[in-house]
Design a protein around this motif. Sequence first.
Motif, PDB file in Angstrom:
ATOM      1  N   LEU A 199      50.449  58.483 132.368  1.00  3.53           N
ATOM      2  CA  LEU A 199      50.869  57.343 131.550  1.00  3.53           C
ATOM      3  C   LEU A 199      51.192  57.713 130.113  1.00  3.53           C
ATOM      4  O   LEU A 199      51.743  56.884 129.373  1.00  3.53           O
ATOM      5  N   ILE A 200      50.823  58.915 129.678  1.00  2.00           N
ATOM      6  CA  ILE A 200      51.135  59.317 128.303  1.00  2.00           C
ATOM      7  C   ILE A 200      51.700  60.731 128.282  1.00  2.00           C
ATOM      8  O   ILE A 200      51.461  61.531 129.193  1.00  2.00           O
ATOM      9  N   LEU A 201      52.452  61.015 127.222  1.00  2.00           N
ATOM     10  CA  LEU A 201      52.885  62.381 126.978  1.00  2.00           C
ATOM     11  C   LEU A 201      51.734  63.119 126.293  1.00  2.00           C
ATOM     12  O   LEU A 201      51.200  62.620 125.290  1.00  2.00           O
ATOM     13  N   PRO A 202      51.325  64.279 126.816  1.00  2.00           N
ATOM     14  CA  PRO A 202      50.238  65.023 126.167  1.00  2.00           C
ATOM     15  C   PRO A 202      50.716  65.625 124.852  1.00  2.00           C
ATOM     16  O   PRO A 202      51.234  66.736 124.808  1.00  2.00           O
ATOM     17  N   GLY A 203      50.572  64.879 123.770  1.00  2.00           N
ATOM     18  CA  GLY A 203      51.070  65.303 122.477  1.00  2.00           C
ATOM     19  C   GLY A 203      50.388  66.572 121.981  1.00  2.00           C
ATOM     20  O   GLY A 203      49.159  66.702 122.070  1.00  2.00           O
ATOM     21  N   ILE A 204      51.166  67.488 121.440  1.00  2.00           N
ATOM     22  CA  ILE A 204      50.605  68.727 120.907  1.00  2.00           C
ATOM     23  C   ILE A 204      49.744  68.422 119.684  1.00  2.00           C
ATOM     24  O   ILE A 204      48.644  68.963 119.538  1.00  2.00           O
ATOM     25  N   THR A 205      50.235  67.550 118.812  1.00  2.00           N
ATOM     26  CA  THR A 205      49.444  67.154 117.642  1.00  2.00           C
ATOM     27  C   THR A 205      48.178  66.437 118.078  1.00  2.00           C
ATOM     28  O   THR A 205      47.095  66.660 117.517  1.00  2.00           O
ATOM     29  N   ARG A 206      48.291  65.577 119.092  1.00  2.00           N
ATOM     30  CA  ARG A 206      47.122  64.878 119.637  1.00  2.00           C
ATOM     31  C   ARG A 206      46.054  65.869 120.067  1.00  2.00           C
ATOM     32  O   ARG A 206      44.883  65.757 119.673  1.00  2.00           O
ATOM     33  N   ASP A 207      46.441  66.847 120.899  1.00  2.00           N
ATOM     34  CA  ASP A 207      45.468  67.795 121.444  1.00  2.00           C
ATOM     35  C   ASP A 207      44.823  68.627 120.340  1.00  2.00           C
ATOM     36  O   ASP A 207      43.608  68.881 120.366  1.00  2.00           O
ATOM     37  N   TRP A 208      45.642  69.066 119.382  1.00  2.00           N
ATOM     38  CA  TRP A 208      45.105  69.894 118.309  1.00  2.00           C
ATOM     39  C   TRP A 208      44.143  69.106 117.438  1.00  2.00           C
ATOM     40  O   TRP A 208      43.102  69.622 117.012  1.00  2.00           O
ATOM     41  N   LEU A 209      44.449  67.832 117.207  1.00  2.00           N
ATOM     42  CA  LEU A 209      43.567  67.004 116.391  1.00  2.00           C
ATOM     43  C   LEU A 209      42.237  66.750 117.098  1.00  2.00           C
ATOM     44  O   LEU A 209      41.180  66.736 116.452  1.00  2.00           O
ATOM     45  N   VAL A 210      42.286  66.568 118.417  1.00  4.85           N
ATOM     46  CA  VAL A 210      41.051  66.408 119.183  1.00  4.85           C
ATOM     47  C   VAL A 210      40.153  67.630 118.993  1.00  4.85           C
ATOM     48  O   VAL A 210      38.943  67.516 118.742  1.00  4.85           O
ATOM     49  N   GLU A 211      40.742  68.827 119.110  1.00  4.21           N
ATOM     50  CA  GLU A 211      39.966  70.048 118.933  1.00  4.21           C
ATOM     51  C   GLU A 211      39.476  70.194 117.500  1.00  4.21           C
ATOM     52  O   GLU A 211      38.328  70.609 117.260  1.00  4.21           O
ATOM     53  N   LEU A 212      40.321  69.871 116.538  1.00  8.40           N
ATOM     54  CA  LEU A 212      39.954  69.962 115.132  1.00  8.40           C
ATOM     55  C   LEU A 212      38.779  69.042 114.825  1.00  8.40           C
ATOM     56  O   LEU A 212      37.834  69.416 114.107  1.00  8.40           O
ATOM     57  N   ALA A 213      38.828  67.832 115.381  1.00  7.67           N
ATOM     58  CA  ALA A 213      37.738  66.879 115.159  1.00  7.67           C
ATOM     59  C   ALA A 213      36.432  67.398 115.750  1.00  7.67           C
ATOM     60  O   ALA A 213      35.377  67.383 115.101  1.00  7.67           O
ATOM     61  N   ARG A 214      36.479  67.891 116.982  1.00 10.41           N
ATOM     62  CA  ARG A 214      35.259  68.390 117.623  1.00 10.41           C
ATOM     63  C   ARG A 214      34.697  69.597 116.892  1.00 10.41           C
ATOM     64  O   ARG A 214      33.472  69.723 116.743  1.00 10.41           O
ATOM     65  N   ASP A 215      35.587  70.470 116.412  1.00 12.89           N
ATOM     66  CA  ASP A 215      35.130  71.646 115.674  1.00 12.89           C
ATOM     67  C   ASP A 215      34.428  71.267 114.372  1.00 12.89           C
ATOM     68  O   ASP A 215      33.663  72.074 113.824  1.00 12.89           O
ATOM     69  N   ASN A 216      34.700  70.065 113.881  1.00 11.86           N
ATOM     70  CA  ASN A 216      34.090  69.608 112.632  1.00 11.86           C
ATOM     71  C   ASN A 216      33.031  68.525 112.851  1.00 11.86           C
ATOM     72  O   ASN A 216      32.727  67.741 111.947  1.00 11.86           O
ATOM     73  N   GLY A 217      32.470  68.520 114.053  1.00 14.32           N
ATOM     74  CA  GLY A 217      31.312  67.691 114.333  1.00 14.32           C
ATOM     75  C   GLY A 217      31.598  66.227 114.578  1.00 14.32           C
ATOM     76  O   GLY A 217      30.667  65.402 114.549  1.00 14.32           O
ATOM     77  N   ILE A 218      32.836  65.861 114.854  1.00 19.13           N
ATOM     78  CA  ILE A 218      33.180  64.465 115.123  1.00 19.13           C
ATOM     79  C   ILE A 218      33.095  64.217 116.627  1.00 19.13           C
ATOM     80  O   ILE A 218      33.603  65.003 117.439  1.00 19.13           O
ATOM     81  N   GLU A 219      32.460  63.136 117.006  1.00 15.12           N
ATOM     82  CA  GLU A 219      32.324  62.771 118.412  1.00 15.12           C
ATOM     83  C   GLU A 219      33.660  62.208 118.915  1.00 15.12           C
ATOM     84  O   GLU A 219      34.164  61.217 118.397  1.00 15.12           O
ATOM     85  N   VAL A 220      34.222  62.862 119.928  1.00 17.06           N
ATOM     86  CA  VAL A 220      35.541  62.480 120.448  1.00 17.06           C
ATOM     87  C   VAL A 220      35.402  62.067 121.908  1.00 17.06           C
ATOM     88  O   VAL A 220      34.749  62.738 122.699  1.00 17.06           O
ATOM     89  N   HIS A 221      36.067  60.954 122.256  1.00 12.11           N
ATOM     90  CA  HIS A 221      36.091  60.483 123.635  1.00 12.11           C
ATOM     91  C   HIS A 221      37.541  60.302 124.066  1.00 12.11           C
ATOM     92  O   HIS A 221      38.277  59.513 123.468  1.00 12.11           O
ATOM     93  N   GLU A 222      37.961  61.048 125.085  1.00 13.38           N
ATOM     94  CA  GLU A 222      39.284  60.866 125.682  1.00 13.38           C
ATOM     95  C   GLU A 222      39.087  59.954 126.887  1.00 13.38           C
ATOM     96  O   GLU A 222      38.761  60.416 127.987  1.00 13.38           O
ATOM     97  N   GLU A 223      39.274  58.676 126.668  1.00 17.66           N
ATOM     98  CA  GLU A 223      38.968  57.693 127.695  1.00 17.66           C
ATOM     99  C   GLU A 223      39.865  56.473 127.538  1.00 17.66           C
ATOM    100  O   GLU A 223      40.368  56.183 126.451  1.00 17.66           O
ATOM    101  N   ALA A 224      40.070  55.779 128.656  1.00 19.48           N
ATOM    102  CA  ALA A 224      40.885  54.567 128.632  1.00 19.48           C
ATOM    103  C   ALA A 224      40.155  53.475 127.852  1.00 19.48           C
ATOM    104  O   ALA A 224      38.931  53.357 127.926  1.00 19.48           O
ATOM    105  N   PHE A 225      40.931  52.704 127.089  1.00 17.74           N
ATOM    106  CA  PHE A 225      40.365  51.525 126.426  1.00 17.74           C
ATOM    107  C   PHE A 225      41.383  50.398 126.475  1.00 17.74           C
ATOM    108  O   PHE A 225      42.599  50.629 126.584  1.00 17.74           O
ATOM    109  N   ASP A 226      40.878  49.164 126.391  1.00 18.04           N
ATOM    110  CA  ASP A 226      41.753  48.007 126.560  1.00 18.04           C
ATOM    111  C   ASP A 226      42.072  47.348 125.225  1.00 18.04           C
ATOM    112  O   ASP A 226      41.648  47.819 124.153  1.00 18.04           O
TER     113      ASP A 226
END
Length: 287
Positions: A199-226
């Motif tokens: 349902l989505i294009l796996p954005g390169i910026t999206r993926d890198w930001l997810v990793e950047l956030a986790r590397d800096n101690g931010i809790e990240v959830h890749e999950e469906a929301f309404d």
Amino acid sequence: MAETVYLNGDWLPAEAAKVSVFDRGFLFADGIYEVVTVYAGQLFLLDRHLQRLNRSLSALGIANRSDSEWQQLFEQAIQKNAIADGFIYLQVTRGADTKRSHLPATMLTPTVFISATHIQLPTELPEPVRVCVMDDIRWLRCDIKSISLLGNILLKQQAVAMGGMEPLLHRAGRVTEGASCNYFIVKNGRLITPPKDELILPGITRDWLVELARDNGIEVHEEAFDLDALYAADECFLTSSSREIQPVGWLDEHMVADGRPGAMTRQLADLFRANAPIAAAKQQAAG
């Protein structure tokens, strides 16, 4: 300086580049594209873009080239156009046939087009924008970076006509993405973004930001929301290669919190600007 583009083996002025009227990209949008950011003359996250390129070409059954060939062509585009900060655009179609037919008569030679564009990098976090919450009317293989973007264009046109910058799309209430971006929300200190599926294009910026956030101690959830979770969010922003991080202040007429960029949005934007050129330099050195 006149723009120099690549077309099927030749470097030539943009105005001289021509393709056949029987090219399947022109007739059927039968092709894919990629956009790679350039920071300080260096390709950013190229390996990830090439992985997505390979996946898209494989999904369409279009002949590919080696990663090293693509990299060489991109670097030539940077040099020939004297790009410091900008974008490399690649489009590959199935090629030109001898007549219009839904199925090609033979295995065709792909049409390959590359251009380079200068940009002015943002020095500060952009002002929050309004986006329009809309039904996702597109096809069900949004994970392929197809040049068939009519649905995206219609949705973006409608959003602009409604006073927004971008649509925020949903399917039966499940948030997906934008016409040319990925979305994130923040709730109770948690960063949330839709999962990578068809349902989505796996954005390169999206993926890198997810990793950047986790590397800096931010809790990240890749999950469906309404939509209920969307409207209850403490922060909302979008990401793309061209806009990096763009705060969202309004969902239609609904203000997100106080309409200003939230603390996590600001933190991630600072981390992005601090790390993107460094990551590009490290990748270039490794290559």
